[in-house]
Design an enzyme around this catalytic site. Structure first.
Site, PDB file in Angstrom:
ATOM      1  N   LYS A 197      37.508  32.230  44.873  1.00  0.00           N
ATOM      2  CA  LYS A 197      36.164  32.733  44.034  1.00  0.00           C
ATOM      3  C   LYS A 197      35.197  31.295  45.093  1.00  0.00           C
ATOM      4  O   LYS A 197      35.121  31.024  45.549  1.00  0.00           O
ATOM      5  CB  LYS A 197      36.804  32.253  42.717  1.00  0.00           C
ATOM      6  CG  LYS A 197      37.798  33.874  41.543  1.00  0.00           C
ATOM      7  CD  LYS A 197      36.588  35.047  42.236  1.00  0.00           C
ATOM      8  CE  LYS A 197      37.231  36.521  41.802  1.00  0.00           C
ATOM      9  NZ  LYS A 197      38.801  36.134  41.756  1.00  0.00           N
TER      10      LYS A 197
HETATM   11  C1  LIG Z   1      36.315  41.027  38.731  1.00  0.00           C
HETATM   12  C2  LIG Z   1      37.856  40.504  38.137  1.00  0.00           C
HETATM   13  N1  LIG Z   1      38.335  39.932  37.202  1.00  0.00           N
HETATM   14  C3  LIG Z   1      38.900  39.370  36.723  1.00  0.00           C
HETATM   15  C4  LIG Z   1      40.063  38.476  38.137  1.00  0.00           C
HETATM   16  C5  LIG Z   1      41.058  37.836  37.719  1.00  0.00           C
HETATM   17  O1  LIG Z   1      40.556  36.124  38.257  1.00  0.00           O
HETATM   18  P1  LIG Z   1      42.194  35.377  38.132  1.00  0.00           P
HETATM   19  O2  LIG Z   1      42.689  35.479  39.034  1.00  0.00           O
HETATM   20  O3  LIG Z   1      41.478  34.151  37.791  1.00  0.00           O
HETATM   21  O4  LIG Z   1      42.536  35.742  36.706  1.00  0.00           O
HETATM   22  C6  LIG Z   1      39.531  38.896  39.441  1.00  0.00           C
HETATM   23  C7  LIG Z   1      40.583  38.443  40.472  1.00  0.00           C
HETATM   24  O5  LIG Z   1      39.961  38.038  41.957  1.00  0.00           O
HETATM   25  C8  LIG Z   1      38.273  39.551  39.079  1.00  0.00           C
HETATM   26  O6  LIG Z   1      37.917  39.693  40.709  1.00  0.00           O
END
Ligand SMILES: Cc1ncc(COP(=O)(O)O)c(C=O)c1O
Length: 389
Positions: A197
């Site tokens: 990210k």
């Molecule tokens: C749109 C979206 N929401 C949520 C997530 C989940 O994030 P995390 O990996 O921090 O749980 C991602 C992960 O790529 C994502 O692209």
């Protein structure tokens, strides 16, 4: 302790170009080592500091940050705190990562799919209206790629129908909507600091709420239902006098990821600025290509997580483009395939999803990093242009 600098020299004119390349420079490594040396590696004062610094970066006023071990965990806590549970429906885009859908189903509620609009790739308010039923409890809004969704219209619908809104801002740390940072307004907003990210804490996330009375339950939800220990841990101490007051989860964020997140947050303005510049360069380079559709934005105020292109010819032509780029050492991705086709979700109720189907068939993610060498960007541009011409 001396940090070892990477010794291998990389030739940008030939090295493989990944889709994502997290910045893990010396200040990030030093922050991790310092936190390790401090010896308190579980949730602690650094976690509290990350929450404070995020609140300041997001320009929060009377709003509160609760750090979590991932955005998925943040979304799960947010839906639970919004009162979503068995018998409820949550209107979601199909065009998002399944983390949001899984967070809904983990509460016992059901996903209902609504369509997106072509310009923002976020929820289409008309489609949301069409998806509402007497069981609708909440709406999940995604700010795709870092482009703000039409959240004002979604909030108006939510107010009309008494619904909660959970914003998935995993892609949108650094994005502003009408001049206000995403997170500085709205109901429950979730961020990700996952490995790729805009800022990473290796793994991590946060929920932002505008309701102070959400904070204690969110603390309990993220710390296996324990009611008291957060305040002590924020002083790098523990208390053994606690109660367990609800179902909770192991979603709290440790000190090492918090330290890494803090070191990255200090750099975010540069990350966002560079990404906007690179995205603008890509749009300029691809705008005139016959068969390619560039994002419908000039990226102002967008904390871009990914740069994407739509291949008008659809899936077969997209696959050909991916192969063409792969042959040149350029990796690509697909954000997102149709979630309503996944085995786990294909029986979910849905309204018509023509724009989702169209875009999921066309979209391809190109490399976007916080620091991209000119040579690397030129290779991406040449690779794409040579395919379409
Ligand atoms: C749109 C979206 N929401 C949520 C997530 C989940 O994030 P995390 O990996 O921090 O749980 C991602 C992960 O790529 C994502 O692209």
């Amino acid at each position: 302790m001396q940090i070892e600098e990477p010794t291998a020299t990389i030739d940008p004119s030939t090295a493989p170009i990944p889709v994502f390349q997290p910045y893990l420079g010396p200040e990030v490594q030093e922050a991790a080592v310092r936190a390790l040396q401090a010896g308190w590696i579980g949730m602690g004062s650094l976690t509290a500091r990350l929450e404070d610094e995020l609140a300041s970066y997001l320009e929060l006023s009377n709003r509160y940050v609760v750090a979590t071990s991932s955005c998925t965990g943040a979304l799960h806590c947010a839906f639970l705190q919004a009162g979503v549970g068995p018998g409820d429906e949550v209107i979601c885009p199909s065009f998002t990562y399944v983390a949001g859908h899984q967070a809904v189903t983990a509460t016992g509620a059901e996903v209902v799919f609504a369509d997106i609009d072509e310009s923002t790739c976020g929820l289409d308010p008309d489609s949301v209206r069409a998806a509402i039923s007497p069981r609708t409890k909440a709406i999940l809004v995604l700010h795709f790629a870092g482009i703000p969704a039409r959240s004002d219209e979604i909030y108006a619908i939510a107010a009309e129908h008494g619904l909660r809104v959970v914003e998935d801002a995993a892609h949108a740390l650094g994005t502003r909507s009408d001049g206000r940072p995403i997170g500085s307004f709205g109901d429950l907003i979730c961020f990700s600091f996952g490995p790729v990210k805009i800022i990473t804490s290796l793994e991590g996330g946060a929920v932002v709420t505008g309701d102070q009375s959400d904070v204690q339950p969110l603390h309990e939800l993220r710390l296996v239902g324990v009611n008291k220990d957060t305040a002590e841990r924020y002083k790098d101490q523990r208390t053994w006098e606690y109660d367990v007051v609800r179902q909770g989860f192991r979603y709290h964020l440790g000190s090492i990821p918090a330290a890494i997140g803090l070191s990255q947050l200090a750099l975010i303005d540069t990350f966002v600025e560079n990404r906007i510049e690179y995205c603008r360069g890509f749009n300029e380079a691809f705008r005139d290509l016959d068969g390619a559709i560039v994002p419908d934005t000039d990226f102002t105020d967008c904390g871009m997580f990914i740069y994407f292109l739509r291949v008008a010819g659809g899936d077969a032509q997209r696959t050909a483009l991916q192969k063409h780029l792969s042959d040149r050492g350029i990796a690509t991705g697909i954000h997102f395939p149709n979630a309503h086709h996944f085995t786990f979700l294909r029986d979910a109720r849905r309204v018509e999803l023509p724009v989702t189907e169209l875009i999921a068939d066309q979209i391809v993610t190109l490399p976007l990093h916080s620091f991209m060498d000119d040579v690397v960007r030129e290779r991406v541009i040449d690779g794409v242009r040579s395919f379409f011409s």
